[in-house]
Design an enzyme around this catalytic site. Sequence first.
Site, PDB file in Angstrom:
ATOM      1  N   LYS A 174      -1.688  -0.311   4.268  1.00 30.66           N
ATOM      2  CA  LYS A 174      -0.855   0.895   4.298  1.00 30.66           C
ATOM      3  C   LYS A 174      -1.459   2.049   3.489  1.00 30.66           C
ATOM      4  O   LYS A 174      -1.279   3.207   3.832  1.00 30.66           O
ATOM      5  CB  LYS A 174       0.553   0.590   3.794  1.00 30.66           C
ATOM      6  CG  LYS A 174       1.377  -0.199   4.794  1.00 30.66           C
ATOM      7  CD  LYS A 174       2.852  -0.193   4.417  1.00 30.66           C
ATOM      8  CE  LYS A 174       3.718  -0.698   5.556  1.00 30.66           C
ATOM      9  NZ  LYS A 174       3.575  -2.159   5.791  1.00 30.66           N
TER      10      LYS A 174
ATOM     11  N   GLU B  49      10.452   7.390   5.256  1.00 27.60           N
ATOM     12  CA  GLU B  49      11.513   6.394   5.310  1.00 27.60           C
ATOM     13  C   GLU B  49      10.870   5.047   5.055  1.00 27.60           C
ATOM     14  O   GLU B  49       9.679   4.857   5.305  1.00 27.60           O
ATOM     15  CB  GLU B  49      12.210   6.410   6.667  1.00 27.60           C
ATOM     16  CG  GLU B  49      11.547   5.574   7.751  1.00 27.60           C
ATOM     17  CD  GLU B  49      10.232   6.158   8.258  1.00 27.60           C
ATOM     18  OE1 GLU B  49      10.031   7.379   8.090  1.00 27.60           O
ATOM     19  OE2 GLU B  49       9.435   5.402   8.797  1.00 27.60           O
TER      20      GLU B  49
ATOM     21  N   SER C  73      -3.660  -8.282   6.894  1.00 28.84           N
ATOM     22  CA  SER C  73      -3.152  -6.934   6.612  1.00 28.84           C
ATOM     23  C   SER C  73      -2.737  -6.736   5.161  1.00 28.84           C
ATOM     24  O   SER C  73      -2.790  -5.620   4.647  1.00 28.84           O
ATOM     25  CB  SER C  73      -1.984  -6.613   7.543  1.00 28.84           C
ATOM     26  OG  SER C  73      -0.987  -7.614   7.461  1.00 28.84           O
TER      27      SER C  73
HETATM   28  C1  LIG Z   1       3.888  -2.902   6.944  1.00 21.50           C
HETATM   29  C2  LIG Z   1       3.051  -4.107   7.105  1.00 21.50           C
HETATM   30  C3  LIG Z   1       2.713  -4.621   8.386  1.00 21.50           C
HETATM   31  C4  LIG Z   1       3.254  -4.057   9.676  1.00 21.50           C
HETATM   32  O1  LIG Z   1       2.820  -2.772   9.992  1.00 21.50           O
HETATM   33  P1  LIG Z   1       1.759  -2.436  11.125  1.00 21.50           P
HETATM   34  O2  LIG Z   1       1.938  -0.971  11.319  1.00 21.50           O
HETATM   35  O3  LIG Z   1       2.110  -3.231  12.360  1.00 21.50           O
HETATM   36  O4  LIG Z   1       0.428  -2.795  10.620  1.00 21.50           O
HETATM   37  C5  LIG Z   1       1.868  -5.708   8.455  1.00 21.50           C
HETATM   38  N1  LIG Z   1       1.386  -6.311   7.343  1.00 21.50           N
HETATM   39  C6  LIG Z   1       1.691  -5.867   6.100  1.00 21.50           C
HETATM   40  C7  LIG Z   1       1.133  -6.578   4.917  1.00 21.50           C
HETATM   41  C8  LIG Z   1       2.528  -4.756   5.939  1.00 21.50           C
HETATM   42  O5  LIG Z   1       2.834  -4.335   4.695  1.00 21.50           O
END
Ligand SMILES: *Cc1c(COP(=O)(O)O)cnc(C)c1O
Length: 415
Positions: free
Chosen positions: A91, A113, A383
């Site tokens: 993010k 948000e 992620s």
């Molecule tokens: C917010 C988040 C996601 C989901 O968001 P995407 O826009 O689909 O990438 C996935 N993994 C983590 C660790 C997150 O914080």
Amino acid sequence: MDVFNFDKKGYYGQYGGAFIPEVLKTTIDELTAWFEKAKADPSFWVAYVDLLHEYCGRPTPVTHLQNLSHKIGGAQIYVKREDLNHTGAHKANNVMGQGLLVKRMGKTRVIAETGAGQHGVATATMAARFGFDCTIYMGDVDVHRQRPNVFWMEQLGATVVPVKTGQQTLKDAISDALRDWAHSMDTTHYVMGTVCGPHPFPEMVSYFQSIIGLEALPTIKRMAGKLPDRVYACVGGGSNAMGVFQGFLDYDSVELIGVEAGGSGMGIGQHAARLAKGTTASAGVAQGYKTAFLQDDEGQMLETKSVAAGLDYIGVSPILAHLAEIGRVRFEAATDTEVVEALKMVMQYEGIIPALESAHAFVQGLKEAADMKKDEVILINQSGRGDKDIFTVAEAIGDPAWDQFLREKAGVKDA
Ligand SMILES: *Cc1c(COP(=O)(O)O)cnc(C)c1O
């Protein structure tokens, strides 16, 4: 494959667009113009990469999961480590990029948000670093559910506004943030957290997140000696998936797999799978854009469910909806139970704690690796890191010592 180069800007096949109230049109047009200008200026991308290097620790590494690859006995498993990015997830890439753009636009305030709070914390972090005022809208129910994130947002200098209308969750927070923006757009930028919403947000957030794939492509080629055969990413809104997929879209030999929240099953209200097999999602327009939404025949949004808050969303990136429709990205869903099992394996064999969201990508990757050959290669985009999920995971695993610890903290005496 340039998914952004369609006849009609901001559309991806039948999906995308900008369905916005008239009052926001000038601001959105202005934002689009600033974004186009930044994209055409090579010094902007250089400044972006420098910032992520100096402040966020990029480039993030790729790790070969040798133990798990050996244990499973199939494909070689590699992981792109977005968990090692500042604030613990991908993010930060997006919010830092939008921060640079806000500075160029000469605005001084950002709003966002947040549902689970991760995007709120990332935005508050960016605002602190850039010296912007920051207001975060959050449903009142979520404010109570996500106390630690609210605490950090406030300590980072943001104002957190609990939204007490509607169901007091994410979609009500979005409405209030948009209302704020309609009154404050001269000074204020709305920081979209994922590759959804009206044009130019899906393209802009994809642009910033493309750094994941740009880094991953040469690194995995060097480490594995070849391109990966398959690339996996979890899909909430779709930003980490778009980020890593963009590195490989041009290579037809690389199969791209998006993994959605299968929750407790494919029944209505039990999951958040909008593109995987068996979903009832259908095309519709809401929240400023057209995509596949989980909605009923009358267009009322359905309930969604997932152990991973970040994947728990009714819509999905219009770009991914299109890539699914033309068959370039395959979509699967992982259930909550499978997610906890995959998480345990990755922790115990590799000493890595993926976020519950990321564990969805691991479920599908590990399943498929078993049926692949030893000289085949898969890349899983991790992620984020799992520290934030400690309560949820401990509860799912059912650890008695942890229950005892919580009871003691709460001052509850054993009967
Ligand atoms: C917010 C988040 C996601 C989901 O968001 P995407 O826009 O689909 O990438 C996935 N993994 C983590 C660790 C997150 O914080």
